[in-house]
Design a protein around this motif. Structure first.
Motif, PDB file in Angstrom:
ATOM      1  N   GLU A  63     -53.417 -33.881  47.328  1.00 39.59           N
ATOM      2  CA  GLU A  63     -54.551 -33.703  46.442  1.00 39.59           C
ATOM      3  C   GLU A  63     -55.348 -32.494  46.866  1.00 39.59           C
ATOM      4  O   GLU A  63     -55.412 -32.156  48.033  1.00 39.59           O
TER       5      GLU A  63
ATOM      6  N   GLY B 247     -53.374 -44.247  40.586  1.00 40.50           N
ATOM      7  CA  GLY B 247     -51.994 -44.048  41.016  1.00 40.50           C
ATOM      8  C   GLY B 247     -51.043 -45.016  40.346  1.00 40.50           C
ATOM      9  O   GLY B 247     -49.930 -44.636  39.939  1.00 40.50           O
TER      10      GLY B 247
ATOM     11  N   THR C 146     -53.637 -36.441  37.735  1.00 42.71           N
ATOM     12  CA  THR C 146     -54.750 -37.385  37.815  1.00 42.71           C
ATOM     13  C   THR C 146     -56.010 -36.675  38.265  1.00 42.71           C
ATOM     14  O   THR C 146     -55.963 -35.694  38.996  1.00 42.71           O
TER      15      THR C 146
ATOM     16  N   ASP D  58     -48.061 -43.845  37.776  1.00 40.67           N
ATOM     17  CA  ASP D  58     -46.657 -44.219  37.996  1.00 40.67           C
ATOM     18  C   ASP D  58     -46.043 -44.807  36.728  1.00 40.67           C
ATOM     19  O   ASP D  58     -44.881 -44.526  36.400  1.00 40.67           O
TER      20      ASP D  58
ATOM     21  N   SER E 204     -56.429 -45.690  43.901  1.00 42.66           N
ATOM     22  CA  SER E 204     -55.300 -46.621  43.937  1.00 42.66           C
ATOM     23  C   SER E 204     -54.938 -47.091  42.534  1.00 42.66           C
ATOM     24  O   SER E 204     -53.757 -47.146  42.158  1.00 42.66           O
TER      25      SER E 204
END
Length: 259
Positions: free
Chosen positions: A3, A81, A96, A85, A78
């Motif tokens: 990131e 993510g 993101t 996915d 989280s």
């Protein structure tokens, strides 16, 4: 995946893969810390898109963004993510971004510019995407609509209905001529002509007419009729279409001035 920090304290992943610039770029804003998740059917809807997945959380004026990030950032990332996915597994190219903000509409408007997004998704669930309603009001920005529709659905097999509510002084022949031109553009961009229908209607209240037509389709594509994203994405009329239709609505953004 790594990131890099952003100017507002957000984080954006870097990968070794180049961005698929030929895919239409779609912003998907989700209030991740308020329980908003990626609706069912969204990965399939955006399988051919470059998705900018925006997780945002509105914080009180007296709260610093750094403080909120330290407290909630790990949980929010989280969740993002997991959603990323799911999108990637369906075939989408995904970036993101996590933002803690005091001004939700202005932040989203800025990120639309920053990522040069062709459209914003008003996310609602759908079981499948076999039929798409494309509401068109005028000639300005039509090329952006056809780029989005062809980019998302040319290889997806969905049927497309081009819809136009007649304006004042406009004849049905005018409307048909307009939609036939749009259809020709979509055919040139790869959508089979037998998958495209045209519908012209003399509607007293175009918003009601669009919402009514939307009920028989799995997703809706609308143009941005108001230059204010504050009004359009979170107010009239796309939000109300999404609430009445209960399916996903893609709001095609106006091309913004260079300045």
């Amino acid at each position: 995946m790594t990131e890099r920090p952003t100017e507002d304290g957000g984080a954006q992943p870097e990968t070794d893969e180049p961005s698929e610039t030929d895919r239409p770029s779609v912003l998907v804003p989700l209030a991740v810390l308020e329980g908003e998740s990626l609706p069912n059917g969204t990965p399939e809807l955006l399988a051919n898109a470059h998705v900018v997945l925006l997780g945002y959380h509105v914080i009180p004026e007296q709260t610093a963004t750094e403080q909120a990030r330290e407290q909630f950032g790990e949980t929010a990332m989280s969740k993002l993510g997991e959603f990323a996915d799911r999108l990637a597994a369906a075939g989408a190219d995904v970036e993101t971004r996590l933002v803690f903000t005091h001004d939700e509409p202005t932040t989203i408007d800025r990120l639309i510019y920053e990522y040069d997004c062709l459209a914003v998704l008003v996310p609602n669930s759908t079981e499948r995407v076999d039929s798409v309603l494309v509401s068109l009001r005028g000639t300005i920005g039509v090329g952006r609509n056809t780029r989005l529709v062809a980019g998302l659905f040319a290889d997806a097999g969905a049927n497309v209905t081009l819809y136009h509510a007649l304006g004042e002084g406009e004849s049905p022949d005018d409307g048909e001529s307009f939609l036939n031109g749009v259809k020709a553009d979509l055919v040139e961009r790869g959508i089979a002509p037998d998958r495209i229908e045209t519908l012209v209607e003399d509607a007293d209240v175009p918003f009601d007419a669009i919402a009514g037509q939307a009920e028989s389709h799995d997703a809706v594509v609308m143009g941005e009729t108001d230059p204010s994203v504050t009004t359009f994405v979170f107010g009239m009329p796309s939000k109300q279409v999404a609430e009445r239709f209960l399916g996903p609505v893609l709001v095609v953004q106006r091309e913004r001035p260079e300045e």
